[in-house]
Design a protein around this motif. Structure first.
Motif, short mmCIF file in Angstrom:
data_model
loop_
_atom_site.label_atom_id
_atom_site.label_comp_id
_atom_site.label_asym_id
_atom_site.label_seq_id
_atom_site.Cartn_x
_atom_site.Cartn_y
_atom_site.Cartn_z
N GLU A 9 0.82 -1.22 0.00
CA GLU A 9 0.00 0.00 0.00
C GLU A 9 0.85 1.27 0.00
N THR A 10 2.08 1.15 0.51
CA THR A 10 3.04 2.26 0.47
C THR A 10 4.36 1.69 -0.04
N ALA A 11 5.15 2.55 -0.64
CA ALA A 11 6.44 2.11 -1.16
C ALA A 11 7.37 1.72 0.00
N ARG A 12 8.14 0.68 -0.22
CA ARG A 12 9.15 0.25 0.74
C ARG A 12 10.49 0.85 0.31
N ILE A 13 11.43 0.93 1.23
CA ILE A 13 12.75 1.47 0.90
C ILE A 13 13.78 0.36 1.09
N ALA A 14 14.51 0.09 0.02
CA ALA A 14 15.56 -0.94 0.04
C ALA A 14 16.78 -0.42 0.79
N ALA A 15 17.68 -1.31 1.10
CA ALA A 15 18.90 -0.95 1.83
C ALA A 15 19.73 0.10 1.08
N ASP A 16 19.63 0.10 -0.25
CA ASP A 16 20.39 1.06 -1.06
C ASP A 16 19.63 2.37 -1.29
N GLY A 17 18.46 2.53 -0.64
CA GLY A 17 17.71 3.77 -0.74
C GLY A 17 16.67 3.82 -1.85
N LYS A 18 16.63 2.81 -2.70
CA LYS A 18 15.64 2.78 -3.78
C LYS A 18 14.26 2.47 -3.20
N LYS A 19 13.24 3.09 -3.77
CA LYS A 19 11.86 2.82 -3.35
C LYS A 19 11.28 1.75 -4.26
N TYR A 20 10.51 0.83 -3.67
CA TYR A 20 9.90 -0.22 -4.48
C TYR A 20 8.55 -0.63 -3.92
N ALA A 21 7.72 -1.19 -4.79
CA ALA A 21 6.40 -1.72 -4.42
C ALA A 21 5.99 -2.72 -5.47
N PHE A 22 5.13 -3.65 -5.07
CA PHE A 22 4.68 -4.69 -5.99
C PHE A 22 3.20 -4.55 -6.33
N ILE A 23 2.89 -4.87 -7.57
CA ILE A 23 1.52 -4.92 -8.07
C ILE A 23 1.11 -6.39 -8.09
N HIS A 24 -0.09 -6.68 -7.60
CA HIS A 24 -0.56 -8.06 -7.54
C HIS A 24 -0.75 -8.62 -8.95
N PRO A 25 -0.34 -9.88 -9.16
CA PRO A 25 -0.49 -10.49 -10.49
C PRO A 25 -1.92 -10.52 -11.01
N GLU A 26 -2.90 -10.54 -10.12
CA GLU A 26 -4.29 -10.58 -10.60
C GLU A 26 -4.67 -9.33 -11.38
N SER A 27 -3.95 -8.24 -11.14
CA SER A 27 -4.22 -7.00 -11.86
C SER A 27 -3.33 -6.83 -13.09
N ALA A 28 -2.36 -7.71 -13.26
CA ALA A 28 -1.39 -7.57 -14.34
C ALA A 28 -1.33 -8.82 -15.22
N CYS A 29 -2.49 -9.39 -15.47
CA CYS A 29 -2.59 -10.55 -16.38
C CYS A 29 -1.70 -11.71 -15.95
N GLY A 30 -1.60 -11.93 -14.64
CA GLY A 30 -0.83 -13.06 -14.12
C GLY A 30 0.64 -12.79 -13.88
N VAL A 31 1.11 -11.57 -14.11
CA VAL A 31 2.53 -11.25 -13.94
C VAL A 31 2.72 -10.41 -12.68
N LEU A 32 3.64 -10.82 -11.83
CA LEU A 32 4.01 -10.00 -10.68
C LEU A 32 4.88 -8.86 -11.21
N VAL A 33 4.47 -7.63 -10.92
CA VAL A 33 5.19 -6.46 -11.41
C VAL A 33 5.70 -5.67 -10.22
N GLU A 34 6.98 -5.31 -10.27
CA GLU A 34 7.59 -4.47 -9.25
C GLU A 34 7.78 -3.08 -9.85
N LEU A 35 7.48 -2.08 -9.06
CA LEU A 35 7.78 -0.69 -9.43
C LEU A 35 9.01 -0.29 -8.66
N TYR A 36 9.88 0.49 -9.30
CA TYR A 36 11.16 0.89 -8.71
C TYR A 36 11.38 2.36 -8.99
N GLN A 37 11.73 3.10 -7.98
CA GLN A 37 12.15 4.48 -8.20
C GLN A 37 13.57 4.61 -7.67
#
Length: 134
Positions: free
Chosen positions: A105-133
């Motif tokens: 529901e909110t972006a997570r922050i990786a150890a290297d400072g990058k922000k990331y979040a995942f989109i559920h596969p049910e919304s992406a035609c069966g593919v797990l999608v990660e967003l990265y900033q």
């Protein structure tokens, strides 16, 4: 309006890192940049960069991690595609407004400072999608 910039990486779940590296590194000749433990995700990740992208090999380090559950249910193979975005919060808000199911529901922050979040596969035609900033 937030935009997708590029494919950042493709992640492959493996149960044996050395066996996977013998294909991706040794057979294909993709240089291993780093092998890193990621305690927050209970995994070990091998980073194999390519021009403009990379392949990430992901191995669970515990039996109770999300990666371990995925591996036991589906076996080794493609896990997710990661899209680099210019504004992760804006993209997440845009997706929520369009009824897209997000895992985070909110972006997570990786150890290297990058922000990331995942989109559920049910919304992406069966593919797990990660967003990265970055």
């Amino acid at each position: 309006m937030p935009k997708v910039k590029q494919i950042n990486h493709v992640a492959v779940v493996v149960d044996d890192m050395e066996k996977a590296l013998s294909f991706w590194r040794d057979a294909l000749g993709i240089e291993l940049h780093e092998l890193r433990d990621v305690p927050a995700e209970k995994s070990q990740v091998a980073f194999l960069p390519l021009p403009g992208s990379e392949v990430e090999l992901v191995r669970p380090t515990t039996d109770d991690s999300g990666i371990a559950k995925y591996l036991s249910k589906r076996g080794p193979g493609m896990h997710h595609i990661c899209l680099e975005v210019d504004d992760i919060e804006g993209m997440m808000n845009q997706l929520k407004a369009k009824g897209v199911h997000l895992i985070n529901e909110t972006a997570r922050i990786a150890a290297d400072g990058k922000k990331y979040a995942f989109i559920h596969p049910e919304s992406a035609c069966g593919v797990l999608v990660e967003l990265y900033q970055i």
